[in-house]
Design an enzyme around this catalytic site. Structure first.
Site, short mmCIF file in Angstrom:
data_model
loop_
_atom_site.label_atom_id
_atom_site.label_comp_id
_atom_site.label_asym_id
_atom_site.label_seq_id
_atom_site.Cartn_x
_atom_site.Cartn_y
_atom_site.Cartn_z
N TYR A 145 -1.55 9.24 15.11
CA TYR A 145 -0.40 8.39 14.75
C TYR A 145 0.45 8.08 15.98
CZ TYR A 145 4.33 7.27 13.24
OH TYR A 145 5.56 6.69 13.12
N SER A 183 0.83 -1.21 0.00
CA SER A 183 0.00 0.00 0.00
C SER A 183 0.86 1.25 0.00
CB SER A 183 -0.93 0.00 1.21
OG SER A 183 -0.20 -0.07 2.42
N PHE A 193 7.46 -3.47 11.04
CA PHE A 193 7.47 -2.11 10.51
C PHE A 193 6.14 -1.73 9.86
CE2 PHE A 193 11.71 -3.88 10.30
CZ PHE A 193 12.48 -2.89 10.90
#
Length: 349
Positions: A162, A59, A94
């Protein structure tokens, strides 16, 4: 902030000498290994003689960034149980959404991908008996710093979904270590830049769209792809009035992950900041890009961005003491030169 087993609090010597160390030649799953940092770590693992499987849904990653010699599975971290089994010695994680501005506009995406994805990964690891994890965390967990350099014991008050999602994952990992004996290390990155050069000469560098990081943005100006660098605030209480940030070479960052595999102790969740320990201002970065590339880089001053601290610099003392890690490429010109070399190669692909 570390979660340690109640039966024993390990010292540095204990961790290095007596805990289960990863095998000299192990097998590792690298989630998000087609991205910038994941691909650099995967390449370094391969160079060290390990077997690597990259899991990435592409993505935001690139299949051509998967290092030669790594097995590649296109898939989501939420489905890791389909591929993870007891033959793996550990996971380096990750896979995440990582755009601060997007997280403000679409927080649900960050809870689903970062928190939900990691929960599924931890479950898959527990079920498969894979008990070693290195997690890609972030300095965004701290939010506005109360002091600099920032240490792992400073308050964690993230200012974006985030950062909040990454902090939630750190808490999840701590619980997993305490309850189920996971050997885990979270590495909180500050500003990562440059490109990793593999033994075969391949460069693993930064490719983001949209790009939000300063050094690649300034390099795009030097390359003629952008007209100017927008300087967000020139009235901060810093030597030249612009924000100061801690820049770390991606190769130094990658080396810390391999050291973390060796330092991870069963039942412990170790948290380490990773930074250069030196701060460079926006204008110092621009001046360095001009010197390295030989190109003019026009600047356009503008107002401060809300929530931008004047200075963000890491204390990496815990990584030094517990991992034996020190940044070996602290010079900003070297970081910029490697990023520029990758940018020029990427431009001719």
């Amino acid at each position: 902030m570390s979660t340690r087993p109640t039966r024993h609090t390990p010292t540095t010597q204990d961790t290095q000498a007596t805990h289960d160390r990863p095998p000299v030649s192990g097998r590792y799953l690298v989630t998000g290994g087609a991205g910038y940092i994941g691909s650099a770590v995967a390449a370094l693992l391969l160079a060290a003689g390990h077997r690597v499987t990259v899991l990435d849904d592409l993505s935001t990653g690139f299949e051509d960034a998967v290092p030669p010699g790594a097995a590649f599975v296109r898939g989501r971290v939420q489905d890791a149980a389909r591929w993870l089994d007891g033959s793996y010695d550990g996971v380096l994680h990750f896979a995440a959404s990582s755009q601060v501005a997007e997280s403000v506009a679409r927080p649900e995406k960050y809870w689903q991908n970062n928190v939900g994805g990691t929960m599924a990964l931890l479950t898959a690891m527990r079920d498969a008996g894979v008990r070693r994890l290195v997690f890609s965390s972030t300095a965004a967990t701290y939010g506005e710093p109360v002091r600099t350099p920032i240490t792992e014991t400073d308050p964690t008050v993230p200012t974006s979904p985030y950062g909040a999602s990454k902090l939630a994952v750190d808490h999840m990992i701590g619980g997993e270590a305490a309850a189920h004996g996971l050997a885990a290390v979270s590495l909180r990155y500050f500003n990562v830049a440059g490109a990793h050069r593999a033994p075969d000469g391949t460069l693993y560098g930064e490719r983001h769209e949209p790009e939000s990081h300063l050094i690649p943005l300034v390099l795009r100006v030097a390359a003629g792809e952008r007209d100017t660098v927008h300087v967000h605030g020139d009235d901060y209480p810093t030597p030249d009035g612009t924000c100061v940030r801690d820049y770390l070479h991606v190769s130094d960052l990658a080396e810390a992950h391999l050291l973390a595999l060796g330092a991870a102790a069963p039942g412990e969740h170790l948290i380490c900041n990773l930074g250069n320990g030196n701060g460079f201002s926006v204008r110092e970065v621009v001046a360095t890009v001009r010197a390295v590339t030989g190109h003019p880089v026009p600047e356009t001053p503008g107002p401060r961005r809300p929530g931008d601290p004047a200075v963000l610099v890491a204390s990496a003392a815990t990584a030094r003491d517990r991992l034996g890690w020190r940044p070996g490429r602290p010079d900003l010109a070297d970081i910029v030169a490697d990023a520029w070399a990758f940018a020029r190669r990427a431009a001719v692909r």
